[in-house]
Design an enzyme around this catalytic site. Sequence first.
Site, mmCIF file in Angstrom:
data_model
loop_
_atom_site.group_PDB
_atom_site.id
_atom_site.type_symbol
_atom_site.label_atom_id
_atom_site.label_comp_id
_atom_site.label_asym_id
_atom_site.label_seq_id
_atom_site.Cartn_x
_atom_site.Cartn_y
_atom_site.Cartn_z
ATOM 1 N N LYS A 12 0.729 -1.074 -0.016
ATOM 2 C CA LYS A 12 0.058 -0.265 0.359
ATOM 3 C C LYS A 12 0.813 1.357 0.188
ATOM 4 O O LYS A 12 2.199 1.511 0.611
ATOM 5 C CB LYS A 12 -1.376 -0.124 1.357
ATOM 6 C CG LYS A 12 -0.201 0.114 2.505
ATOM 7 C CD LYS A 12 0.120 1.594 2.853
ATOM 8 C CE LYS A 12 1.222 0.847 4.631
ATOM 9 N NZ LYS A 12 1.417 2.463 5.149
ATOM 10 N N PRO A 106 9.639 -3.831 0.657
ATOM 11 C CA PRO A 106 10.523 -3.016 1.290
ATOM 12 C C PRO A 106 9.773 -2.955 2.614
ATOM 13 O O PRO A 106 9.108 -3.129 3.053
ATOM 14 C CB PRO A 106 10.750 -2.037 0.567
ATOM 15 C CG PRO A 106 10.409 -2.000 -0.077
ATOM 16 C CD PRO A 106 9.313 -2.778 -0.694
ATOM 17 N N VAL A 107 10.618 -4.198 3.417
ATOM 18 C CA VAL A 107 10.949 -4.290 5.054
ATOM 19 C C VAL A 107 10.676 -3.277 5.573
ATOM 20 O O VAL A 107 11.984 -1.826 5.752
ATOM 21 C CB VAL A 107 11.834 -5.472 5.460
ATOM 22 C CG1 VAL A 107 11.468 -5.925 6.699
ATOM 23 C CG2 VAL A 107 11.444 -6.796 4.237
ATOM 24 N N ALA A 108 9.981 -2.941 7.299
ATOM 25 C CA ALA A 108 10.099 -1.803 7.877
ATOM 26 C C ALA A 108 10.019 -0.291 6.809
ATOM 27 O O ALA A 108 10.896 0.836 7.486
ATOM 28 C CB ALA A 108 10.865 -1.613 8.571
ATOM 29 N N GLY A 109 9.324 -0.712 5.765
ATOM 30 C CA GLY A 109 9.620 1.019 4.581
ATOM 31 C C GLY A 109 8.144 1.793 4.588
ATOM 32 O O GLY A 109 8.103 2.655 4.077
ATOM 33 N N GLY A 110 7.007 1.374 5.671
ATOM 34 C CA GLY A 110 6.124 2.105 5.529
ATOM 35 C C GLY A 110 4.616 1.919 4.354
ATOM 36 O O GLY A 110 4.235 2.470 4.037
ATOM 37 N N ALA A 112 3.922 -1.838 4.372
ATOM 38 C CA ALA A 112 2.512 -3.071 5.137
ATOM 39 C C ALA A 112 2.771 -4.320 4.666
ATOM 40 O O ALA A 112 2.169 -4.902 3.897
ATOM 41 C CB ALA A 112 1.232 -2.484 4.718
ATOM 42 N N SER A 115 2.240 -6.890 6.607
ATOM 43 C CA SER A 115 0.959 -6.769 7.095
ATOM 44 C C SER A 115 0.180 -7.850 5.597
ATOM 45 O O SER A 115 -0.819 -7.714 6.241
ATOM 46 C CB SER A 115 -0.060 -5.380 6.928
ATOM 47 O OG SER A 115 0.279 -4.444 8.074
ATOM 48 N N ALA A 116 1.240 -7.192 4.379
ATOM 49 C CA ALA A 116 0.086 -7.798 3.645
ATOM 50 C C ALA A 116 0.180 -9.943 3.085
ATOM 51 O O ALA A 116 -0.165 -10.188 2.850
ATOM 52 C CB ALA A 116 1.107 -7.542 1.925
ATOM 53 N N ASP A 139 -2.526 -2.244 9.446
ATOM 54 C CA ASP A 139 -2.810 -1.898 7.957
ATOM 55 C C ASP A 139 -2.661 -3.060 7.321
ATOM 56 O O ASP A 139 -3.154 -3.616 6.352
ATOM 57 C CB ASP A 139 -1.502 -1.938 6.773
ATOM 58 C CG ASP A 139 -0.520 -0.602 7.350
ATOM 59 O OD1 ASP A 139 -1.617 0.775 7.733
ATOM 60 O OD2 ASP A 139 0.349 -0.532 7.981
HETATM 61 P P1 ATP Z 1 3.476 -0.807 8.287
HETATM 62 O O1 ATP Z 1 4.003 -0.147 6.565
HETATM 63 O O2 ATP Z 1 2.010 -1.687 8.081
HETATM 64 O O3 ATP Z 1 3.453 0.275 8.708
HETATM 65 P P2 ATP Z 1 6.287 -1.540 7.223
HETATM 66 O O4 ATP Z 1 5.886 -2.055 6.003
HETATM 67 O O5 ATP Z 1 6.742 -0.496 7.923
HETATM 68 O O6 ATP Z 1 4.746 -1.816 8.549
HETATM 69 P P3 ATP Z 1 6.813 -4.376 7.592
HETATM 70 O O7 ATP Z 1 7.442 -4.591 6.909
HETATM 71 O O8 ATP Z 1 5.892 -4.908 8.256
HETATM 72 O O9 ATP Z 1 6.741 -2.695 7.869
HETATM 73 O O10 ATP Z 1 8.096 -4.418 9.116
HETATM 74 C C1 ATP Z 1 8.253 -4.236 10.430
HETATM 75 C C2 ATP Z 1 9.065 -5.155 10.848
HETATM 76 O O11 ATP Z 1 8.088 -6.083 11.202
HETATM 77 C C3 ATP Z 1 9.751 -5.560 10.243
HETATM 78 O O12 ATP Z 1 11.258 -5.228 11.037
HETATM 79 C C4 ATP Z 1 10.113 -7.540 11.746
HETATM 80 O O13 ATP Z 1 10.819 -7.547 12.017
HETATM 81 C C5 ATP Z 1 8.687 -7.926 11.472
HETATM 82 N N1 ATP Z 1 8.093 -8.868 11.190
HETATM 83 C C6 ATP Z 1 7.133 -9.485 11.266
HETATM 84 N N2 ATP Z 1 6.441 -10.300 10.369
HETATM 85 C C7 ATP Z 1 7.407 -9.271 8.511
HETATM 86 C C8 ATP Z 1 7.130 -9.883 7.767
HETATM 87 N N3 ATP Z 1 6.076 -11.682 6.922
HETATM 88 N N4 ATP Z 1 7.179 -9.321 6.769
HETATM 89 C C9 ATP Z 1 7.713 -8.235 7.254
HETATM 90 N N5 ATP Z 1 8.114 -7.550 8.559
HETATM 91 C C10 ATP Z 1 7.783 -8.756 9.470
#
Ligand code: ATP
Length: 293
Positions: A12, A106-110, A112, A115-116, A139
């Site tokens: 998202k 991307p992980v922890a990138g805002g 989701a 959440s996906a 999310d």
């Molecule tokens: P949002 O936009 O929903 O706030 P985000 O995209 O910033 O989330 P995520 O990629 O969901 O962040 O990851 C946040 C943290 O969640 C990661 O640093 C990781 O430690 C933990 N995590 C747990 N399960 C997962 C997963 N399946 N994929 C990614 N990170 C995960």
Amino acid sequence: MSTIIRASAPAKVNLVFEVGQLAANGYHPVNSLFLALDLREELTLAKGELGTGISIYVHGDSIPESHINAVPTDQSNLVHKTAALFAKKLGVATPDLQIDIHKRIPVAGGMAGGSADAAATPRFTIEELAQVGAELGSDVPFCIYGGMALGTGRGEVITPLEDLSFETNWLLCASSKGLSTPTVFAAFDEIGFGTAFTDLNDISAVSSAQELGSRMSNDLEQAAFSLMPSLSEQVAQLEELGAIRAMVSGSGPTIAALFESEAKAIEVSKVLISQGVVALTAKGGAQGSRLDG
Ligand code: ATP
């Protein structure tokens, strides 16, 4: 290994993210406009050996290896939590499952990503999953619905909106380091309060990418900039290179840049990739979580 099921769910971007004052329940109320992108996480589930519980394998080659390595494969993975929560709600033992997560977000990138993954975990009806999903993260319900939607409450109360009449073209610039959502909200609290909530119900009537760009805003952007000053330079660079609008996505640090055309987004992605930036192109909107086979 016999494959049971394949499922996917979208990333998202928040076209608008308005944040209110911290409430007594410890959360900030938000008024959010979500758009799903065709950047999808793919889950493959297979039945595991009896008594082995849930095992998770994460891979992907379009995002840096450091992102893949940052995803936990134990009980703290959102997919694990989702499967365990479903089993509990159904009153059955945690299933023996081998779950393969193909990561593209991307992980922890805002955007989701986790959440996906939770939203793609196979399920009951969409409404039941959305309800369970809200317990896992704000999310998750949107990743289940997809399309374009308003998110209120903590962002988990979803009102689906009519799709835009045109496709949107995005360039997403991932950061090698993540930003934790609670840290960004804490920085937001230090800076002060955001804008007042606006009525976003007319957004589906927007008729061009230019008009959409002029409606985009994010109350968390200054907080993300304060924690990672390079992000504001990246926003300026993307707009100089021709983005209609570049903005921090949600709590960041991914920057989502809106372009007039796919060709322009690809052209700019090549410039950035040659500078070592992880730049991904995507289109909005996109379907919510679905079974793919
Ligand atoms: P949002 O936009 O929903 O706030 P985000 O995209 O910033 O989330 P995520 O990629 O969901 O962040 O990851 C946040 C943290 O969640 C990661 O640093 C990781 O430690 C933990 N995590 C747990 N399960 C997962 C997963 N399946 N994929 C990614 N990170 C995960």
